[in-house]
Design a protein around this motif. Structure first.
Motif, PDB file in Angstrom:
ATOM      1  N   TRP A   6      -3.355  31.421  38.890  1.00 31.63           N
ATOM      2  CA  TRP A   6      -1.936  31.714  39.062  1.00 31.63           C
ATOM      3  C   TRP A   6      -1.408  30.978  40.279  1.00 31.63           C
ATOM      4  O   TRP A   6      -1.986  31.049  41.355  1.00 31.63           O
ATOM      5  N   LEU A   7      -0.293  30.275  40.116  1.00 31.87           N
ATOM      6  CA  LEU A   7       0.277  29.424  41.153  1.00 31.87           C
ATOM      7  C   LEU A   7       1.607  29.983  41.654  1.00 31.87           C
ATOM      8  O   LEU A   7       2.309  30.681  40.920  1.00 31.87           O
ATOM      9  N   THR A   8       1.954  29.630  42.868  1.00 36.88           N
ATOM     10  CA  THR A   8       3.260  30.016  43.406  1.00 36.88           C
ATOM     11  C   THR A   8       4.336  29.093  42.818  1.00 36.88           C
ATOM     12  O   THR A   8       4.041  28.006  42.301  1.00 36.88           O
ATOM     13  N   ALA A   9       5.577  29.523  42.939  1.00 38.40           N
ATOM     14  CA  ALA A   9       6.696  28.686  42.478  1.00 38.40           C
ATOM     15  C   ALA A   9       6.718  27.373  43.243  1.00 38.40           C
ATOM     16  O   ALA A   9       7.011  26.320  42.681  1.00 38.40           O
ATOM     17  N   ARG A  10       6.368  27.412  44.524  1.00 37.83           N
ATOM     18  CA  ARG A  10       6.350  26.192  45.338  1.00 37.83           C
ATOM     19  C   ARG A  10       5.292  25.214  44.812  1.00 37.83           C
ATOM     20  O   ARG A  10       5.553  24.005  44.733  1.00 37.83           O
ATOM     21  N   GLU A  11       4.115  25.711  44.444  1.00 41.38           N
ATOM     22  CA  GLU A  11       3.062  24.836  43.929  1.00 41.38           C
ATOM     23  C   GLU A  11       3.476  24.193  42.608  1.00 41.38           C
ATOM     24  O   GLU A  11       3.245  22.998  42.389  1.00 41.38           O
ATOM     25  N   VAL A  12       4.106  24.970  41.734  1.00 47.11           N
ATOM     26  CA  VAL A  12       4.584  24.425  40.455  1.00 47.11           C
ATOM     27  C   VAL A  12       5.694  23.415  40.709  1.00 47.11           C
ATOM     28  O   VAL A  12       5.735  22.349  40.090  1.00 47.11           O
ATOM     29  N   LYS A  36       3.927  36.135  36.111  1.00 51.06           N
ATOM     30  CA  LYS A  36       3.681  37.484  36.626  1.00 51.06           C
ATOM     31  C   LYS A  36       4.724  37.754  37.690  1.00 51.06           C
ATOM     32  O   LYS A  36       4.951  36.923  38.566  1.00 51.06           O
ATOM     33  N   ARG A  37       5.362  38.893  37.619  1.00 50.60           N
ATOM     34  CA  ARG A  37       6.298  39.306  38.669  1.00 50.60           C
ATOM     35  C   ARG A  37       5.578  40.305  39.556  1.00 50.60           C
ATOM     36  O   ARG A  37       4.949  41.231  39.079  1.00 50.60           O
ATOM     37  N   LEU A  38       5.671  40.094  40.865  1.00 52.35           N
ATOM     38  CA  LEU A  38       4.955  40.917  41.829  1.00 52.35           C
ATOM     39  C   LEU A  38       5.911  41.690  42.722  1.00 52.35           C
ATOM     40  O   LEU A  38       7.048  41.274  42.915  1.00 52.35           O
ATOM     41  N   GLY A  39       5.434  42.775  43.270  1.00 59.12           N
ATOM     42  CA  GLY A  39       6.205  43.551  44.234  1.00 59.12           C
ATOM     43  C   GLY A  39       7.186  44.486  43.567  1.00 59.12           C
ATOM     44  O   GLY A  39       7.432  44.409  42.361  1.00 59.12           O
ATOM     45  N   PRO A  40       7.767  45.367  44.364  1.00 58.16           N
ATOM     46  CA  PRO A  40       8.684  46.374  43.812  1.00 58.16           C
ATOM     47  C   PRO A  40       9.958  45.779  43.213  1.00 58.16           C
ATOM     48  O   PRO A  40      10.493  46.306  42.249  1.00 58.16           O
ATOM     49  N   SER A  41      10.419  44.656  43.767  1.00 59.50           N
ATOM     50  CA  SER A  41      11.652  44.061  43.241  1.00 59.50           C
ATOM     51  C   SER A  41      11.390  43.068  42.111  1.00 59.50           C
ATOM     52  O   SER A  41      12.292  42.711  41.372  1.00 59.50           O
ATOM     53  N   GLY A  42      10.143  42.585  42.008  1.00 61.93           N
ATOM     54  CA  GLY A  42       9.821  41.600  40.981  1.00 61.93           C
ATOM     55  C   GLY A  42      10.317  40.211  41.296  1.00 61.93           C
ATOM     56  O   GLY A  42      10.300  39.329  40.457  1.00 61.93           O
ATOM     57  N   ARG A  43      10.755  39.994  42.532  1.00 60.63           N
ATOM     58  CA  ARG A  43      11.296  38.685  42.901  1.00 60.63           C
ATOM     59  C   ARG A  43      10.210  37.651  43.152  1.00 60.63           C
ATOM     60  O   ARG A  43      10.436  36.465  42.977  1.00 60.63           O
ATOM     61  N   THR A  44       9.035  38.104  43.572  1.00 63.07           N
ATOM     62  CA  THR A  44       7.923  37.186  43.801  1.00 63.07           C
ATOM     63  C   THR A  44       7.248  36.919  42.468  1.00 63.07           C
ATOM     64  O   THR A  44       6.945  37.848  41.724  1.00 63.07           O
TER      65      THR A  44
END
Length: 64
Positions: A6-12, A36-44
Motif C-alpha cells: 500500500w502506497l501513499t498518495a505522494r508515492e503514487v 484504503k481510507r484511514l483514520g476517523p475522517s477517512g481523509r488519509t
C-alpha cells in the motif's frame, strides 16, 4: 520506492508525475480503484501497488 503493498498518495503521484491532489481526485472519482481510507475522517488514503499498472491519465481525460 520500497516494495510495499500500500502506497501513499505522494508515492503514487511521484510515479505518475502528477500532484497528490490529482491522486486524491482519481481515488474519489473511480470506485474501482483499490484504496484504503484511514483514520476517523477517512481523509488519509493508501493506494494499492497494483494501481501503478493502470493508466489513470487516460481515465482522467475520459472523465472530462
Amino acid at each position: 520506492m520500497p516494495n510495499q503493498e500500500w502506497l501513499t498518495a505522494r508515492e503514487v503521484a511521484e510515479h505518475f508525475q502528477v500532484s497528490p491532489s490529482t491522486v486524491y481526485r482519481w481515488a474519489a472519482a473511480n470506485p474501482d480503484m483499490r484504496v484504503k481510507r484511514l483514520g476517523p475522517s477517512g481523509r488519509t488514503v493508501r493506494i494499492h501497488r497494483s494501481e501503478l499498472e493502470r493508466d489513470h491519465t487516460t481515465e482522467a481525460a475520459a472523465a472530462v
